[in-house]
Write a protein that holds these residues in place. Structure first.
Motif, PDB file in Angstrom:
ATOM      1  N   GLU A  38      10.910 -22.516  14.496  1.00  0.00           N
ATOM      2  CA  GLU A  38      10.931 -23.247  13.221  1.00  0.00           C
ATOM      3  C   GLU A  38       9.918 -24.381  13.214  1.00  0.00           C
ATOM      4  O   GLU A  38       9.489 -24.832  12.150  1.00  0.00           O
ATOM      5  N   ARG A  39       9.538 -24.843  14.385  1.00  0.00           N
ATOM      6  CA  ARG A  39       8.589 -25.950  14.513  1.00  0.00           C
ATOM      7  C   ARG A  39       7.206 -25.489  14.949  1.00  0.00           C
ATOM      8  O   ARG A  39       6.373 -26.289  15.355  1.00  0.00           O
ATOM      9  N   GLY A  40       6.971 -24.180  14.894  1.00  0.00           N
ATOM     10  CA  GLY A  40       5.663 -23.630  15.211  1.00  0.00           C
ATOM     11  C   GLY A  40       5.366 -23.510  16.697  1.00  0.00           C
ATOM     12  O   GLY A  40       4.227 -23.254  17.082  1.00  0.00           O
ATOM     13  N   VAL A  41       6.371 -23.674  17.540  1.00  0.00           N
ATOM     14  CA  VAL A  41       6.186 -23.536  18.984  1.00  0.00           C
ATOM     15  C   VAL A  41       6.600 -22.107  19.342  1.00  0.00           C
ATOM     16  O   VAL A  41       7.788 -21.792  19.381  1.00  0.00           O
ATOM     17  N   VAL A  42       5.601 -21.245  19.563  1.00  0.00           N
ATOM     18  CA  VAL A  42       5.904 -19.837  19.791  1.00  0.00           C
ATOM     19  C   VAL A  42       5.600 -19.390  21.222  1.00  0.00           C
ATOM     20  O   VAL A  42       6.122 -18.372  21.665  1.00  0.00           O
TER      21      VAL A  42
END
Length: 176
Positions: A38-42
Motif C-alpha cells: 500500500e506504501r509502494g514498498v514491493v
C-alpha cells in the motif's frame, strides 16, 4: 516480498516448526506485505527500519471491526514474525542489513489476577479432600503449598526434595 515470505515459511516447515506457528507467521506476514505494498514498498530490499517502525505504529493504532485496538500480544506476534523473517533473510544473504534487528516489541501489561479465593473458600476446598486416598493427600499438599507460599505453579513443579529444609520450615525456590 511475497516470494521471500514464502521461502521463510518453507524454511520454518523444514525446521519442523508447529503448523499453527507457520500459519500464524503466514497471517502476520501477509498483513505486513499488504502494508508495504500500500506504501509502494514491493521489494524486500526496499524495506527499511522506518518502514518496519511505521508498521509497528500502524499495528498500535489499528482498530478491529468492533473498534477495539489490537492486544499487545497480537502486536508482538506480528512484529515477531517480521523480525524472524528478516533474521532468516539476513542469514540467507538475501538482504545485507536486518531492518527489524533491534525492534522493541510492545510490553505486556503486568496485572494481578482479578479474583482470589477467600480464606473460607480455601478451607472448604481443603476439607473436601479425601485423606484416605494417597493421590488426594498429594493434591492437598500441592494446594496447601501454593496457598501458603504464593509460589507459582511452575516453581512448585520444579521443586526437588532437597529444596525443602524441614528444620527451618523453609522451601527454597531455585528457579523462579
Amino acid at each position: 516480498l511475497p516470494t521471500c515470505a514464502a521461502d521463510f515459511l518453507e524454511h520454518e516447515k523444514a525446521r519442523n516448526y508447529a503448523l499453527r506457528t507457520v500459519q500464524m507467521h503466514d497471517y502476520h506476514l501477509a498483513r505486513f506485505i499488504a502494508f508495504c505494498e500500500e506504501r509502494g514498498v514491493v521489494s524486500v530490499h526496499d524495506v527499511t527500519r522506518p518502514v518496519v517502525v511505521r508498521f509497528q505504529r500502524f499495528l498500535f493504532y489499528y482498530r478491529t471491526k468492533r473498534g477495539k485496538p489490537l492486544g499487545y500480544s497480537s502486536q508482538s506476534q506480528a512484529l515477531g514474525a517480521v523480525r524472524q523473517m528478516f533474521r532468516y533473510l539476513t542469514r540467507a544473504s538475501v538482504v545485507y542489513a536486518n531492518p527489524a534487528a533491534d525492534l522493541e516489541l510492545p510490553r505486556r501489561d503486568q496485572t494481578l489476577p482479578k479474583a482470589t479465593l477467600t480464606v473460607s473458600e480455601v478451607e472448604k476446598i481443603l476439607r473436601s479432600i479425601d485423606d484416605k486416598n494417597p493421590m488426594a493427600i498429594r493434591d492437598r499438599a500441592i494446594l496447601e503449598t501454593l496457598y501458603s507460599t504464593g509460589m507459582r505453579r511452575v516453581e512448585l513443579c520444579c521443586l526437588k526434595v532437597h529444596d525443602l529444609d524441614e528444620e527451618r520450615g523453609v522451601i527454597i525456590v531455585r528457579q523462579g
